[in-house]
Design a protein around this motif. Structure first.
Motif, PDB file in Angstrom:
ATOM      1  N   VAL A  56       0.831  -1.206   0.000  1.00 38.87           N
ATOM      2  CA  VAL A  56       0.000   0.000   0.000  1.00 38.87           C
ATOM      3  C   VAL A  56       0.864   1.255   0.000  1.00 38.87           C
ATOM      4  O   VAL A  56       1.989   1.258   0.492  1.00 38.87           O
ATOM      5  CB  VAL A  56      -1.034   0.041   1.159  1.00 38.87           C
ATOM      6  N   ASP A  60      -3.112   5.186  -0.636  1.00 36.86           N
ATOM      7  CA  ASP A  60      -4.040   4.164  -0.143  1.00 36.86           C
ATOM      8  C   ASP A  60      -4.452   4.459   1.302  1.00 36.86           C
ATOM      9  O   ASP A  60      -5.617   4.282   1.667  1.00 36.86           O
ATOM     10  CB  ASP A  60      -3.412   2.764  -0.235  1.00 36.86           C
ATOM     11  N   ASN A  63      -6.919   7.290   1.130  1.00 37.17           N
ATOM     12  CA  ASN A  63      -8.223   6.790   0.659  1.00 37.17           C
ATOM     13  C   ASN A  63      -8.960   6.060   1.776  1.00 37.17           C
ATOM     14  O   ASN A  63     -10.162   6.217   1.943  1.00 37.17           O
ATOM     15  CB  ASN A  63      -8.051   5.863  -0.545  1.00 37.17           C
ATOM     16  N   LEU A  82      -8.066  -0.518   3.381  1.00 38.89           N
ATOM     17  CA  LEU A  82      -6.607  -0.586   3.292  1.00 38.89           C
ATOM     18  C   LEU A  82      -6.150  -1.991   2.882  1.00 38.89           C
ATOM     19  O   LEU A  82      -5.316  -2.142   1.983  1.00 38.89           O
ATOM     20  CB  LEU A  82      -6.010  -0.188   4.637  1.00 38.89           C
ATOM     21  N   ALA A  85      -6.783  -2.640  -0.721  1.00 38.00           N
ATOM     22  CA  ALA A  85      -5.804  -2.001  -1.612  1.00 38.00           C
ATOM     23  C   ALA A  85      -4.565  -2.887  -1.761  1.00 38.00           C
ATOM     24  O   ALA A  85      -4.071  -3.095  -2.876  1.00 38.00           O
ATOM     25  CB  ALA A  85      -5.424  -0.622  -1.083  1.00 38.00           C
TER      26      ALA A  85
END
Length: 171
Positions: A56, A60, A63, A82, A85
């Motif tokens: 990640v 990420d 996000n 997470l 991702a």
């Protein structure tokens, strides 16, 4: 009088810009703070972490921390985002390696994930591979990936928020 009105409108425009900048700065600080809180929660909760988190990026993390983090469900959802991702990035690596494997083995599907090691761009750690398995295609329903077997995670970390990936001959 015209000059005064012009000066007032310029001051009003400056105040609006200052206010907008302050609001943006406050929102940005809040967002960075949520990333920090999420990182703390991940460290305090080793069971929420997976080896794929090494893939990640800071984006990420941003996000994942986009929403509020007030309740346990908020944190679970953010940590799931997470994990997703990281798993998504690894699933792409898996797909590429599987394509290479099948090309080099007359289109045959593998039986053991260790068979993929030579097909990854760089070696993948055992901790990651141990979370995934070759399973019957029906394990993750309605994916339509072709073939009788797929590669998927052995189990989600969070049954409510996590997604299972499936990698097969057709996608």
């Amino acid at each position: 009088e015209v000059a005064l009105l012009k000066a007032d409108s310029q001051e009003l425009a400056r105040l609006k810009t200052d206010n907008a900048n302050e609001t943006t700065e406050t929102a940005a600080k809040s967002w960075v703070n949520r990333v920090s809180l999420l990182k703390q929660r991940a460290e305090q909760n080793p069971s929420a972490k997976i080896p794929e988190l090494k893939f990640v990026t800071e984006q990420d993390w941003l996000n994942a921390a986009r929403g509020e983090l007030h309740t346990e469900a908020d944190y679970r959802r953010a940590l799931s985002t997470l994990r997703s991702a990281g798993e998504n990035k690894f699933a792409s690596m898996l797909k590429k390696a599987l394509t290479g494997y099948m090309r080099g083995n007359s289109g045959q599907m593998l039986t053991d994930l260790a068979q993929l090691q030579p097909y990854f761009d760089s070696p993948v750690g055992d901790a990651i591979l141990q979370r995934w398995e070759v399973a019957p295609a029906a394990t993750v329903k309605s994916l339509g990936l072709g073939g009788d077997v797929i590669i998927t995670q052995k189990a989600p970390v969070d049954d409510v928020f996590d997604t299972r990936y499936g990698i097969g001959p057709n996608g």
